[in-house]
Write an enzyme that holds these catalytic residues in place. Sequence first.
Site, PDB file in Angstrom:
ATOM      1  N   ALA A   1       0.875  -1.167   0.000  1.00 53.78           N
ATOM      2  CA  ALA A   1       0.000   0.000   0.000  1.00 53.78           C
ATOM      3  C   ALA A   1       0.916   1.221   0.000  1.00 53.78           C
ATOM      4  O   ALA A   1       2.087   1.120   0.375  1.00 53.78           O
ATOM      5  CB  ALA A   1      -0.869  -0.025   1.239  1.00 53.78           C
TER       6      ALA A   1
ATOM      7  N   GLY B   1       0.470  -4.776   0.964  1.00 48.12           N
ATOM      8  CA  GLY B   1      -0.726  -4.775   0.119  1.00 48.12           C
ATOM      9  C   GLY B   1      -0.502  -5.469  -1.215  1.00 48.12           C
ATOM     10  O   GLY B   1      -1.453  -5.971  -1.824  1.00 48.12           O
TER      11      GLY B   1
ATOM     12  N   GLU C   1      -1.038  -8.987  -0.535  1.00 44.71           N
ATOM     13  CA  GLU C   1      -2.470  -9.142  -0.255  1.00 44.71           C
ATOM     14  C   GLU C   1      -3.299  -9.064  -1.532  1.00 44.71           C
ATOM     15  O   GLU C   1      -4.266  -9.804  -1.707  1.00 44.71           O
ATOM     16  CB  GLU C   1      -2.905  -8.074   0.756  1.00 44.71           C
ATOM     17  CG  GLU C   1      -2.262  -8.299   2.123  1.00 44.71           C
ATOM     18  CD  GLU C   1      -2.431  -7.108   3.064  1.00 44.71           C
ATOM     19  OE1 GLU C   1      -1.880  -6.027   2.757  1.00 44.71           O
ATOM     20  OE2 GLU C   1      -3.104  -7.251   4.092  1.00 44.71           O
TER      21      GLU C   1
ATOM     22  N   GLU D   1       4.539  -5.047   7.189  1.00 42.88           N
ATOM     23  CA  GLU D   1       3.875  -3.950   7.895  1.00 42.88           C
ATOM     24  C   GLU D   1       4.383  -3.765   9.316  1.00 42.88           C
ATOM     25  O   GLU D   1       4.441  -2.644   9.818  1.00 42.88           O
ATOM     26  CB  GLU D   1       2.351  -4.173   7.922  1.00 42.88           C
ATOM     27  CG  GLU D   1       1.648  -4.040   6.578  1.00 42.88           C
ATOM     28  CD  GLU D   1       1.596  -5.330   5.765  1.00 42.88           C
ATOM     29  OE1 GLU D   1       2.356  -6.278   6.057  1.00 42.88           O
ATOM     30  OE2 GLU D   1       0.784  -5.385   4.832  1.00 42.88           O
TER      31      GLU D   1
END
Length: 257
Positions: free
Chosen positions: A65, A108, A111, A131
């Site tokens: 992300a 992300g 993911e 993260e």
Amino acid sequence: MTYESILVETRGKVGLITLNRPKALNALNSQVMAEVVAAAQAFDADANIGCMVITGSEKAFAAGADIKEMQAKAYAEMYLEDFFVGWEGLTRIRKPIIAAVAGYALGGGCELAMMCDFIIAAENAKFGQPEITLGVMPGMGGSQRLTRFVGKSKAMDMCLTGRMMDAAEAERSGLVSRVVPLEQLLDETMKAADKIAALSLPAVIMNKESVNRAYETTLAEGLRFERRVFHSMFAFEDQKEGMAAFVEKRPANFRNR
Ligand code: HXC
């Protein structure tokens, strides 16, 4: 629709989405999320498309992300926006989506790959949920999906240390379905996508739905669901065509009905 952070093209019956923010290693900001979901929804609605592929660059599928977008946000903002909820749109796509992953698939990015129906990895792929090193945790499904893919021990290891998994380990652990040389990644993925797109679309979607059920329900319920869906397939002309083609020793001509 015009897209700025992704490239969208049709190759035969396959819809190809390429993440395209090379300067940020394809970091997934809100614009990328909106565009990927919109492009996938458009392919899902397009009767000429039977399968999709999401890929990135040779260096990065997606490095996570967008940290710069998230950095300054306050809790109330994250909560009220329900930050990342938009990605759920991708999980409602009915046609299959294959992730073709080369380079970094972190946070992300990992993911997003796991939201696809299966992952084909290049030999240089690296998966991770780093993260924790940023003082946070996965927020797009990593702690849940990675655990289902690779089991508790490896998921804990990945989420708590933030270490990366190479392609060989990812294949060994069941995170990816196959590993191919980098230069063959897109060709091999397109071959798989072409194969799926040539099959009976309702049968393909029912297969996808049924495999996904295995993650959402008990074994007994899942088996009942599978059997009912299987029975219902005998209402399709494609079932008659597929079986007739086998008996007559000829290729099947599926018509998606
Ligand atoms: C924003 C990113 C980014 C990211 C890389 N970049 N990853 N920008 N968000 N996730 C940017 C860098 O700032 C840099 O821009 C450019 O991309 C190139 O990156 P470098 O770090 O210079 O490349 P390299 O040295 O090759 O290292 C590659 C890397 C490293 C190991 C992948 O970039 C990295 O560790 N990235 C962060 C990985 C990560 O922590 N992902 C998880 C994010 S959180 P400039 O402008 O400086 O040149 C997440 C979920 C959050 O995904 C859920 C909880 C809220």
